[in-house]
Design a protein around this motif. Structure first.
Motif, mmCIF file in Angstrom:
data_model
loop_
_atom_site.group_PDB
_atom_site.id
_atom_site.type_symbol
_atom_site.label_atom_id
_atom_site.label_comp_id
_atom_site.label_asym_id
_atom_site.label_seq_id
_atom_site.Cartn_x
_atom_site.Cartn_y
_atom_site.Cartn_z
ATOM 1 N N VAL A 34 55.938 45.203 42.154
ATOM 2 C CA VAL A 34 55.291 43.967 42.574
ATOM 3 C C VAL A 34 53.837 43.992 42.110
ATOM 4 O O VAL A 34 53.037 44.797 42.590
ATOM 5 C CB VAL A 34 55.342 43.792 44.105
ATOM 6 N N VAL A 35 53.515 43.132 41.162
ATOM 7 C CA VAL A 35 52.148 43.043 40.670
ATOM 8 C C VAL A 35 51.315 42.154 41.598
ATOM 9 O O VAL A 35 50.214 42.513 42.001
ATOM 10 C CB VAL A 35 52.122 42.492 39.232
ATOM 11 N N THR A 36 51.857 41.011 41.927
ATOM 12 C CA THR A 36 51.207 40.088 42.854
ATOM 13 C C THR A 36 52.251 39.575 43.839
ATOM 14 O O THR A 36 53.231 38.952 43.407
ATOM 15 C CB THR A 36 50.587 38.885 42.117
ATOM 16 N N PRO A 37 52.101 39.847 45.111
ATOM 17 C CA PRO A 37 53.094 39.377 46.084
ATOM 18 C C PRO A 37 53.157 37.854 46.122
ATOM 19 O O PRO A 37 52.146 37.173 45.884
ATOM 20 C CB PRO A 37 52.566 39.934 47.412
ATOM 21 N N PRO A 38 54.329 37.307 46.408
ATOM 22 C CA PRO A 38 54.422 35.847 46.531
ATOM 23 C C PRO A 38 53.679 35.363 47.775
ATOM 24 O O PRO A 38 53.537 36.098 48.751
ATOM 25 C CB PRO A 38 55.930 35.608 46.665
ATOM 26 N N VAL A 39 53.187 34.154 47.698
ATOM 27 C CA VAL A 39 52.480 33.548 48.824
ATOM 28 C C VAL A 39 53.263 32.329 49.289
ATOM 29 O O VAL A 39 53.576 31.444 48.469
ATOM 30 C CB VAL A 39 51.047 33.140 48.425
ATOM 31 N N ALA A 40 53.614 32.298 50.540
ATOM 32 C CA ALA A 40 54.406 31.194 51.071
ATOM 33 C C ALA A 40 53.567 29.920 51.169
ATOM 34 O O ALA A 40 52.336 29.972 51.307
ATOM 35 C CB ALA A 40 54.951 31.563 52.450
ATOM 36 N N ALA A 41 54.238 28.798 51.106
ATOM 37 C CA ALA A 41 53.555 27.515 51.224
ATOM 38 C C ALA A 41 53.039 27.318 52.650
ATOM 39 O O ALA A 41 53.601 27.837 53.607
ATOM 40 C CB ALA A 41 54.514 26.386 50.863
ATOM 41 N N THR A 42 51.948 26.625 52.739
ATOM 42 C CA THR A 42 51.405 26.263 54.050
ATOM 43 C C THR A 42 51.299 24.750 54.123
ATOM 44 O O THR A 42 51.674 24.036 53.181
ATOM 45 C CB THR A 42 50.016 26.892 54.263
ATOM 46 N N SER A 43 50.762 24.264 55.212
ATOM 47 C CA SER A 43 50.627 22.812 55.373
ATOM 48 C C SER A 43 49.619 22.213 54.399
ATOM 49 O O SER A 43 49.617 21.008 54.157
ATOM 50 C CB SER A 43 50.205 22.487 56.808
ATOM 51 N N ALA B 135 50.419 24.875 48.250
ATOM 52 C CA ALA B 135 51.764 25.082 47.708
ATOM 53 C C ALA B 135 52.080 26.573 47.619
ATOM 54 O O ALA B 135 51.175 27.409 47.589
ATOM 55 C CB ALA B 135 51.864 24.438 46.336
ATOM 56 N N ALA B 136 53.343 26.889 47.583
ATOM 57 C CA ALA B 136 53.763 28.280 47.436
ATOM 58 C C ALA B 136 53.355 28.819 46.075
ATOM 59 O O ALA B 136 53.312 28.076 45.083
ATOM 60 C CB ALA B 136 55.270 28.382 47.607
ATOM 61 N N VAL B 137 53.038 30.103 46.044
ATOM 62 C CA VAL B 137 52.689 30.773 44.786
ATOM 63 C C VAL B 137 53.729 31.854 44.527
ATOM 64 O O VAL B 137 53.957 32.721 45.386
ATOM 65 C CB VAL B 137 51.282 31.406 44.859
ATOM 66 N N ALA B 138 54.363 31.776 43.378
ATOM 67 C CA ALA B 138 55.409 32.751 43.045
ATOM 68 C C ALA B 138 54.826 34.141 42.844
ATOM 69 O O ALA B 138 53.700 34.293 42.367
ATOM 70 C CB ALA B 138 56.150 32.310 41.786
ATOM 71 N N GLY B 139 55.588 35.152 43.211
ATOM 72 C CA GLY B 139 55.166 36.522 42.992
ATOM 73 C C GLY B 139 55.282 36.901 41.521
ATOM 74 O O GLY B 139 56.011 36.271 40.754
ATOM 75 N N VAL B 140 54.529 37.916 41.132
ATOM 76 C CA VAL B 140 54.583 38.429 39.764
ATOM 77 C C VAL B 140 55.158 39.838 39.813
ATOM 78 O O VAL B 140 54.716 40.677 40.604
ATOM 79 C CB VAL B 140 53.178 38.454 39.122
ATOM 80 N N TYR B 141 56.167 40.108 38.974
ATOM 81 C CA TYR B 141 56.855 41.397 38.974
ATOM 82 C C TYR B 141 56.882 41.980 37.568
ATOM 83 O O TYR B 141 56.910 41.238 36.582
ATOM 84 C CB TYR B 141 58.293 41.229 39.475
ATOM 85 N N SER B 142 56.884 43.294 37.502
ATOM 86 C CA SER B 142 57.062 43.953 36.209
ATOM 87 C C SER B 142 58.263 44.878 36.296
ATOM 88 O O SER B 142 58.869 45.035 37.358
ATOM 89 C CB SER B 142 55.797 44.734 35.820
#
Length: 217
Positions: free
Chosen positions: A170-179, A182-189
């Motif tokens: 996991v390079v960058t964990p995903p961030v869930a959407a809030t009110s 918007a959600a941010v997808a995780g980055v994986y290698s």
């Protein structure tokens, strides 16, 4: 959780290979030690990696990775009329292509194995395909010719390989959407480690089977 730590674990178990010659069930232990630093132990001969919740490599974006490691094998030589078993160690190198959708392709080599009398078993080449964290494929020899199967003898010069990758990094964990965002997808290698089992018939009297572990380069 880095390549150096995993490589040192591989080297640490090399010294005890001879003790594993008559106990194939113990091979899983050094494979697990070699990949323990990836936080996802790897077993390839059962579904235990899935039962432990190992992540799928489907999360890895399209690309490629190279893995290098070691293998330990039991060589069975019956050319003298009596089956003689010995332990041999060698090198494993894999080139893996990740599709970004969960499928993988593997190409690689197994080199450096010798028979009970020091005779070279031959350099082996393998190819495989996989879905998720697991793959399987075919092993052939670049030294011994393939002998066609007959009604009295099985084909020689071929074998099989299977393995599993550790969890993607996991390079960058995903961030869930809030009110408000918007959600941010995780980055994986690509996963840090891969391990598995293989078997090969060099000639009608010379066979080899072993386990391997390799680390991303």
């Amino acid at each position: 959780m880095n390549k150096t730590t995993v490589a040192m674990a591989l080297l640490g178990v090399m010294s005890s290979f001879s003790a594993l010659a008559d106990d194939h069930g113990d091979w899983g232990r050094w494979v697990q030690v070699a990949s323990a630093s990836t936080s996802s132990r790897v077993d390839s001969d059962d579904d235990s990696s899935r039962k432990r919740g190992s992540s799928s490599v489907a999360l890895v974006p399209a690309g490629s990775a190279t893995y290098s490691g070691a293998t330990v094998a039991v060589i069975t030589d019956s050319s003298s009329g009596t089956a003689v078993k010995s332990v041999s160690t060698g090198a494993v190198n894999l080139n893996v292509a990740f599709s970004g959708t969960g499928t993988t392709t593997e190409t690689g080599t197994i080199t450096g194995l010798t028979g009970s009398a020091g005779a070279k078993v031959g350099n082996l080449a393998f190819t495989g395909t996989g879905t998720g964290s697991r793959f399987s494929g075919t092993v052939t020899s670049t030294t011994y010719p393939t002998v066609a199967a007959t009604s009295t003898a099985a084909a020689t010069g071929t074998g099989s390989i299977k393995g599993s990758f550790s969890a993607p990094v996991v390079v960058t964990p995903p961030v869930a959407a809030t009110s408000t965002t918007a959600a941010v997808a995780g980055v994986y290698s690509a996963p840090l480690a891969v391990a598995g089992n293989w078997g090969f018939t060099a000639t009608s009297t010379l066979k080899a089977s072993g386990s391997f572990a390799a680390v991303k380069q």
